[in-house]
Design a protein around this motif. Structure first.
Motif, PDB file in Angstrom:
ATOM      1  N   ILE A 105      39.476  45.127  40.431  1.00  0.00           N
ATOM      2  CA  ILE A 105      40.183  44.060  40.708  1.00  0.00           C
ATOM      3  C   ILE A 105      41.713  44.143  41.283  1.00  0.00           C
ATOM      4  CG2 ILE A 105      40.982  41.693  39.336  1.00  0.00           C
ATOM      5  CD1 ILE A 105      38.551  42.035  37.513  1.00  0.00           C
ATOM      6  N   ILE A 106      42.368  44.960  40.735  1.00  0.00           N
ATOM      7  CA  ILE A 106      43.788  45.139  41.035  1.00  0.00           C
ATOM      8  C   ILE A 106      43.708  45.659  42.378  1.00  0.00           C
ATOM      9  CG2 ILE A 106      45.811  46.472  40.632  1.00  0.00           C
ATOM     10  CD1 ILE A 106      45.241  46.483  37.723  1.00  0.00           C
ATOM     11  N   ILE A 107      42.898  46.668  42.868  1.00  0.00           N
ATOM     12  CA  ILE A 107      42.959  47.255  43.975  1.00  0.00           C
ATOM     13  C   ILE A 107      42.590  46.051  45.088  1.00  0.00           C
ATOM     14  CG2 ILE A 107      41.543  48.595  45.597  1.00  0.00           C
ATOM     15  CD1 ILE A 107      41.148  50.568  43.139  1.00  0.00           C
ATOM     16  N   LEU A 108      41.643  45.333  44.892  1.00  0.00           N
ATOM     17  CA  LEU A 108      41.204  44.198  45.738  1.00  0.00           C
ATOM     18  C   LEU A 108      42.369  43.124  45.818  1.00  0.00           C
ATOM     19  CD1 LEU A 108      37.287  43.844  44.862  1.00  0.00           C
ATOM     20  CD2 LEU A 108      38.620  44.845  46.863  1.00  0.00           C
ATOM     21  N   PHE A 109      43.067  42.980  44.828  1.00  0.00           N
ATOM     22  CA  PHE A 109      44.436  41.897  44.740  1.00  0.00           C
ATOM     23  C   PHE A 109      45.155  42.308  45.979  1.00  0.00           C
ATOM     24  CE2 PHE A 109      48.364  40.978  42.926  1.00  0.00           C
ATOM     25  CZ  PHE A 109      48.354  39.631  43.206  1.00  0.00           C
ATOM     26  N   PHE A 110      45.672  43.631  45.609  1.00  0.00           N
ATOM     27  CA  PHE A 110      46.530  44.276  46.635  1.00  0.00           C
ATOM     28  C   PHE A 110      46.018  44.236  48.091  1.00  0.00           C
ATOM     29  CE2 PHE A 110      48.563  45.733  42.671  1.00  0.00           C
ATOM     30  CZ  PHE A 110      49.993  45.226  43.051  1.00  0.00           C
ATOM     31  N   LYS A 125      38.747  47.516  55.202  1.00  0.00           N
ATOM     32  CA  LYS A 125      38.595  46.656  53.985  1.00  0.00           C
ATOM     33  C   LYS A 125      37.274  46.978  53.568  1.00  0.00           C
ATOM     34  CE  LYS A 125      38.998  42.132  54.679  1.00  0.00           C
ATOM     35  NZ  LYS A 125      38.819  40.791  55.174  1.00  0.00           N
ATOM     36  N   LEU A 126      36.230  47.362  54.366  1.00  0.00           N
ATOM     37  CA  LEU A 126      35.255  47.769  53.784  1.00  0.00           C
ATOM     38  C   LEU A 126      34.992  48.864  53.027  1.00  0.00           C
ATOM     39  CD1 LEU A 126      32.042  47.123  53.586  1.00  0.00           C
ATOM     40  CD2 LEU A 126      31.885  48.503  55.915  1.00  0.00           C
ATOM     41  N   ILE A 127      35.866  49.917  53.365  1.00  0.00           N
ATOM     42  CA  ILE A 127      35.895  51.161  52.787  1.00  0.00           C
ATOM     43  C   ILE A 127      36.575  50.972  51.451  1.00  0.00           C
ATOM     44  CG2 ILE A 127      37.041  53.571  52.544  1.00  0.00           C
ATOM     45  CD1 ILE A 127      36.780  53.428  55.811  1.00  0.00           C
ATOM     46  N   ILE A 128      37.616  50.293  51.315  1.00  0.00           N
ATOM     47  CA  ILE A 128      38.352  49.842  49.972  1.00  0.00           C
ATOM     48  C   ILE A 128      37.510  49.097  49.182  1.00  0.00           C
ATOM     49  CG2 ILE A 128      40.344  48.909  48.869  1.00  0.00           C
ATOM     50  CD1 ILE A 128      41.840  49.298  51.565  1.00  0.00           C
ATOM     51  N   GLN A 129      36.435  48.126  49.588  1.00  0.00           N
ATOM     52  CA  GLN A 129      35.673  47.454  48.827  1.00  0.00           C
ATOM     53  C   GLN A 129      34.783  48.183  48.225  1.00  0.00           C
ATOM     54  OE1 GLN A 129      34.060  44.214  51.105  1.00  0.00           O
ATOM     55  NE2 GLN A 129      35.837  43.614  51.998  1.00  0.00           N
ATOM     56  N   SER A 133      34.136  49.239  44.405  1.00  0.00           N
ATOM     57  CA  SER A 133      32.762  49.111  43.607  1.00  0.00           C
ATOM     58  C   SER A 133      32.231  50.529  42.954  1.00  0.00           C
ATOM     59  CB  SER A 133      31.568  48.645  44.568  1.00  0.00           C
ATOM     60  OG  SER A 133      32.132  47.462  45.209  1.00  0.00           O
ATOM     61  N   LEU A 134      32.449  51.503  43.780  1.00  0.00           N
ATOM     62  CA  LEU A 134      31.972  52.812  43.181  1.00  0.00           C
ATOM     63  C   LEU A 134      32.742  53.108  41.806  1.00  0.00           C
ATOM     64  CD1 LEU A 134      31.571  55.146  46.289  1.00  0.00           C
ATOM     65  CD2 LEU A 134      29.866  54.399  44.565  1.00  0.00           C
ATOM     66  N   ILE A 135      34.083  52.741  41.542  1.00  0.00           N
ATOM     67  CA  ILE A 135      34.879  52.952  40.381  1.00  0.00           C
ATOM     68  C   ILE A 135      33.970  52.511  39.222  1.00  0.00           C
ATOM     69  CG2 ILE A 135      36.745  52.240  38.996  1.00  0.00           C
ATOM     70  CD1 ILE A 135      38.498  52.377  41.648  1.00  0.00           C
ATOM     71  N   SER A 241      39.256  35.199  47.525  1.00  0.00           N
ATOM     72  CA  SER A 241      37.655  35.537  47.871  1.00  0.00           C
ATOM     73  C   SER A 241      37.297  36.980  47.300  1.00  0.00           C
ATOM     74  CB  SER A 241      37.369  35.084  49.265  1.00  0.00           C
ATOM     75  OG  SER A 241      38.067  35.876  50.058  1.00  0.00           O
ATOM     76  N   LEU A 242      38.189  37.861  47.639  1.00  0.00           N
ATOM     77  CA  LEU A 242      37.690  39.143  47.255  1.00  0.00           C
ATOM     78  C   LEU A 242      37.819  39.433  45.639  1.00  0.00           C
ATOM     79  CD1 LEU A 242      39.879  41.531  49.903  1.00  0.00           C
ATOM     80  CD2 LEU A 242      37.499  41.112  49.775  1.00  0.00           C
ATOM     81  N   ILE A 243      38.542  39.020  45.031  1.00  0.00           N
ATOM     82  CA  ILE A 243      38.675  38.938  43.673  1.00  0.00           C
ATOM     83  C   ILE A 243      37.559  38.221  43.053  1.00  0.00           C
ATOM     84  CG2 ILE A 243      39.792  38.124  41.424  1.00  0.00           C
ATOM     85  CD1 ILE A 243      42.701  38.898  43.053  1.00  0.00           C
ATOM     86  N   VAL A 244      37.169  36.942  43.518  1.00  0.00           N
ATOM     87  CA  VAL A 244      36.383  35.974  42.871  1.00  0.00           C
ATOM     88  C   VAL A 244      34.720  36.692  42.993  1.00  0.00           C
ATOM     89  CG1 VAL A 244      34.956  33.677  43.121  1.00  0.00           C
ATOM     90  CG2 VAL A 244      37.363  33.966  42.945  1.00  0.00           C
ATOM     91  N   GLY A 245      34.501  37.393  44.687  1.00  0.00           N
ATOM     92  CA  GLY A 245      33.246  37.974  44.965  1.00  0.00           C
ATOM     93  C   GLY A 245      33.032  39.147  43.973  1.00  0.00           C
TER      94      GLY A 245
END
Length: 402
Positions: A105-110, A125-129, A133-135, A241-245
């Motif tokens: 969540i924090i990663i996607l927040f930043f 963006k896709l790589i970070i997502q 997720s893998l974490i 949207s990233l956090i909620v998703g």
């Protein structure tokens, strides 16, 4: 699902016990998150305007003025504050999974903040997502490893379940991002889904996930108050949207995993995969449709356009509230109908029905697009310098007079 405990507490008149019950705490988390969201967003709006951190209207925009885009900061903060108000030690496994998810969540927040301010390359963006997720998937052993009998498939190996779970995360995150095109749509759909998941988690004694679901939903309700405002409008942006998703992805996978564990319990939903797809029917259908249409036209599925259902409804004359309301009702009505009529229908049969509903969705969208094209053609004809009353008779002349 245990519905008797809250009713028994109330019937016995033991209000003191109810105050300390998990249900009360989840409701309070919802209200606190809503309150925090409401009081923090005006501050974010003022800062965004001072620093010129606003979205400018473009060809895809349904807005005519520059609007702050950092509403996701309020959603992020109010959700986490409301969630961490209470101890979450009763179910150690749930608590550990949510603690681990906080990293993602924090990663996607930043990532979202940077994208809202500076814009981030889609590939990055896709790589970070995927990494976020893998974490949770790899370190928390958090995965979908059962197909619930769809096409006769039940248990699946890690070679399938891990990539599938990561795909679910990426699909839901980006589906929520894609429907965030008009006021209230992404926030309202996510609010409905969050409440739905939260109720199930609470009734099945998964307080940590229930509390997080209600905290997210409360923050979204507070956000919607400003998202629909004419004088203090704000968007959730990619931060929101990233956090909620990501949170909805967590709730979906947990819901699927828990129902497999309860397979022989009468409270279990053996239709769990279909329930998830129905709760998220609008983002799933809209994402699939725009990708199919873009590919069919020979373009890239990732190039933005105004072909989303919410854009079609706006172009057909609905305002933002009513366009969002129509799509909220699509979610609510389909979810309600599923619970009324699913009965003993197998998941494979339910999936076929779901695909059929998608076909209907495609037809309706096509008809609405044709209606837009027809309306534009008529307006162009009426405004033509060579057009006069003698060119039409009967209904055509009436149209000209209008």
């Amino acid at each position: 699902m245990d519905l008797t405990l809250p009713l028994q507490i109330l019937s016995d008149g033991n209000a003191g016990s109810f105050i300390h019950h998990d249900i009360y705490q989840c409701i309070l988390s919802f209200l606190i998150a809503c309150f925090l969201s409401i009081i923090s967003i005006p501050i974010i709006i003022n800062l965004s305007n001072l620093l010129h951190l606003t979205a400018k209207p473009g060809f895809r925009s349904s807005h005519e003025t520059e609007t702050p885009t950092l509403g996701g900061i309020a959603i992020f903060a109010s959700t986490l504050i409301a969630y961490f108000l209470w101890p979450h030690s009763e179910n150690i496994l749930d608590s550990n999974l949510i603690s681990l998810s906080m990293t993602g969540i924090i990663i996607l927040f930043f990532l979202g903040i940077k994208d809202d301010i500076l814009a981030v390359d889609p590939t990055k963006k896709l790589i970070i997502q995927i990494f976020a997720s893998l974490i949770l998937v790899a370190m928390g052993n958090f995965k979908v490893d059962n197909f619930y009998g769809i096409f006769g498939i039940h248990d699946v190996s890690d070679f399938i379940s891990i990539p599938l779970t990561v795909f679910i995360f990426i699909a839901i995150i980006n589906a929520i991002n894609l429907i965030d095109g008009i006021d209230g749509l992404a926030g309202g759909i996510s609010l409905i889904a969050g409440v739905g998941f939260g109720i199930w988690f609470i009734l099945n004694d998964h307080f940590s996930f229930g509390c997080l679901s209600f905290a997210m939903s409360g923050s979204l309700l507070g956000f919607l108050r400003f998202n629909f405002s004419k004088t203090s409008k704000i968007f959730m942006g990619d931060t929101g949207s990233l956090i909620v998703g990501y949170l909805l992805s967590i709730f979906s996978v947990e819901f699927l995993s828990l129902n497999v564990g309860y397979l022989h319990d009468t409270s279990a939903y053996f239709n769990a995969p279909i329930i998830v797809m129905v709760l998220l029917i609008v983002p799933i259908f809209d994402t699939l449709r725009v990708f199919i249409v873009r590919i069919f036209k020979g373009g890239s599925p990732f190039v933005a356009d105004r072909n989303h259902m919410h854009h079609i409804l706006i172009d057909n004359g609905l305002n933002h509230f009513w366009a969002s309301f129509v799509l909220w009702m699509v979610t609510i009505v389909n979810t309600t109908l599923f619970f009324i009529f699913h009965g003993d229908i197998t998941n494979t049969a339910s999936l076929y029905i779901y695909i059929g509903m998608f076909g209907v969705y495609m037809i309706v969208a096509h008809m609405l697009k044709r209606r837009i094209s027809t309306g534009k053609a008529v307006k162009k004809l009426v405004k033509s310098p060579s057009f006069n009353d003698d060119d039409l008779s009967g209904p055509g002349k009436i149209l000209r007079e209008l």
